[in-house]
Structures are given as structure tokens and as C-alpha cells.
Design an enzyme around this catalytic site. Structure first.
Site: not given
Ligand code: GLN
Length: 304
Positions: A60, A63, A188, A240, A258
């Protein structure tokens, strides 16, 4: 500053035992759970301690780059029309969705659904071209032309990505996107799988801290107002449903992933990149957050 960084490394590695390495993307589970790397980059110096050479996928943390390119290509109004900018107070992979229709007001650019929707606002004749432009922007901001996709992580996420496909189908069902779901989720997954290290994240954060001005050349890499948008959104929802606590305890715009990375922007001062793959319950790097708390306290980093 080096002493503080050494202290953060020495005091925070133990927190890795309180976290868990992500396993819902099977390939991520291979990470060494007790790794910790921290890199601080200012205009004049780069300080790196711990496992800063270890590579990991952005997840993420990409993003903000998706948001930035959507802003550069289509402007704030279009971005705002498509996705909201309010904290959802929910995990990264859910909609804040309780009505009978899904709208931009339920999501933001830092949750999965919002990022998937914003990929459609990146210019390009094909999804491959959109992705190339995203990779190229990320390379420029990281000042690292060798950044590439980790193919094993990409395949692993693609093979297990039912939830993200479901989110994309919901976006399509409610008219928020009109493209082929498989095409948009494919880029994505690729975007999430771009492989970086702490220095790359610190350098991207440094550019954001300088409102888009390249630290070496002083060239404006993107309009300053968009750095303001990205930093503001990061401070509201970059961590988040842990963003409120993070604002209290650290107090700087930041984005977690993550894969274990955190990119943190200290406006006008520095960029910080941390890596530690053991995550807390909200999906934020446990030792990374702890290290940022210590650095913020000792170096007086909070913007609040
Ligand atoms: N690629 C991960 C997902 O879509 C990204 C989520 C994250 O890093 N919080 O679940």
C-alpha cells in the site's frame, strides 16, 4: 541524529515479536520477521541503520504514487469526484459501506477500493502503459531507475486476490469504474509488488516533504499543491484505522504497507523509510511504528 537512529534500532527491534508477518499473500510470509531497517534522508545527509539493504514490496505504500499520478493527469476535482478524502475508520480492504449504493464518500485514496478506482484516472492507452507511467514516476521520486516488480509476489497476490477482485467488481457494479476488472486489478497487483528498500521510501518521502522539489536538482517534479493534497490525505488515513493513534503518537503524514514498509514525510525537514515485516492487527509495521514514535519524540517531528 545518528545516535537517535541507533537508539531507535536498539530499542525497537524487540517489538517485532509482538507482530505477525502477512500471510494472506503467501509469498510475503517468507520475510524475516525480526528485520528492522530505518533510513532518514535530508537534503544534506542519508542515515541508514539496521536492515536497510533488505528489499520488500511496496504494497500500500504505492497508493500515494497512484494518487499523485491521478492528480497530475486529471486534477483534484476529478479525483475528488471519484473517491472521497475522509477517514473510513475501517481496515484497508473494506468499504465503509452500509447504504444500498456505493459512492466515493465511502472510500478514500488510501484504502484498496479507492486506489483501484484511481488507477482508472491515470492516463495511458492501455493498462500496461498506465502501469509503466506509474513505475516511471516511482523510479523518479525514489531516484532509483532500477526499481522493478517482484514477479513472485505479484503472482502470489494475483493468485489469491479474490477480495480485491470483489472490491473492483463492486466499484463496477455501482458505476464507479467502467473498465475490465481483470485489467485494473492486474496493474493494482503489479503496483503493490514494486520492490524497494528503506532508502527508496525515504527519498520519495523527502520529495514529498519538499513539496515536489527534487533534493538534488531542485527541479519541481510535480506541482507543489499536489504534494499538499497527498500529505494531507496521508495524515488523515495513511495508516488506515490506526491513523488517529499515529497522529497522536507520531504526528506526521505517513503510509504503511503489508510488506512491512512505512514511508513518513516530515514537512520541510526530512523523509523517513522504515522496514519491518511483522505487522500489528491493523496491518501496520509494529516495530516501524514504534521506531517512528521514538524518532518523533526525540527529534521533535510532530507537525501538530
Ligand atoms: N496488496 C495489498 C492488498 O491489496 C495491499 C494492502 C496493504 O498494504 N495494506 O491487500
Amino acid at each position: 541524529m545518528k545516535n537517535t537512529l541507533d537508539k531507535a534500532l536498539a530499542e525497537c527491534r524487540k517489538f517485532t515479536s509482538e507482530g505477525t508477518v502477512a500471510s494472506y499473500i503467501p509469498e510475503l510470509q517468507k520475510a524475516r520477521y525480526d528485520a528492522l531497517g530505518i533510513c532518514i534522508m535530508t537534503e544534506n545527509e542519508i542515515l541508514a541503520v539496521g536492515d536497510c539493504d533488505e528489499k520488500f514490496t511496496m504494497q500500500s505504500v504505492v497508493k500515494p504514487m497512484i494518487l499523485l499520478l491521478a492528480l497530475m493527469d486529471n486534477g483534484l476535482e476529478k479525483v475528488r469526484d471519484l473517491v472521497g478524502v475522509e477517514a473510513t475508520g475501517k481496515p484497508f480492504d473494506t468499504f465503509n459501506y452500509s447504504d444500498r449504493a456505493l459512492t466515493g464518500a465511502h472510500i478514500n485514496p488510501m484504502v484498496n477500493a479507492g486506489a483501484i478506482a484511481l488507477l482508472t484516472l491515470i492516463n495511458g492507452d492501455s493498462y500496461a502503459e498506465k502501469f509503466d507511467r506509474l513505475l516511471s514516476l516511482t523510479r523518479t521520486l525514489a531516484d532509483n531507475p532500477s526499481l522493478e516488480v517482484d514477479e513472485a509476489v505479484y503472482l502470489s497476490e494475483s493468485q489469491t486476490g479474490s477480495k480485491n477482485r470483489a472490491l473492483a467488481y463492486m466499484l463496477k457494479a455501482y458505476g464507479m469504474i467502467s473498465c475490465e476488472v481483470e485489467e485494473v486489478v492486474d496493474i493494482y497487483f503489479r503496483a503493490c509488488s514494486i520492490k524497494v528498500d528503506c532508502r527508496d521510501l525515504a527519498r520519495i518521502a523527502l520529495v514529498l516533504s519538499r513539496k515536489g522539489r527534487d533534493p538534488k536538482t531542485d527541479k519541481q517534479l510535480f506541482p507543489a499543491e499536489f504534494a499538499g493534497c497527498v500529505n494531507a490525505i496521508l495524515s488523515i488515513c495513511g495508516m488506515y484505522d490506526g491513523s488517529g493513534e499515529f497522529a497522536l503518537n507520531v504526528g506526521i503524514p505517513a503510509k504503511s504497507g503489508v510488506g512491512g514498509g512505512i514511508m513518513a514525510v516530515v514537512p520541510s525537514r526530512m523523509g523517513i523509510g522504515t522496514y519491518s515485516p511483522a505487522l500489528d492487527k491493523k496491518g501496520n509495521s509494529r516495530a516501524g511504528v514504534k521506531a517512528l514514535e521514538l524518532l518523533s519524540r526525540e527529534l521533535n517531528l510532530s507537525i501538530f
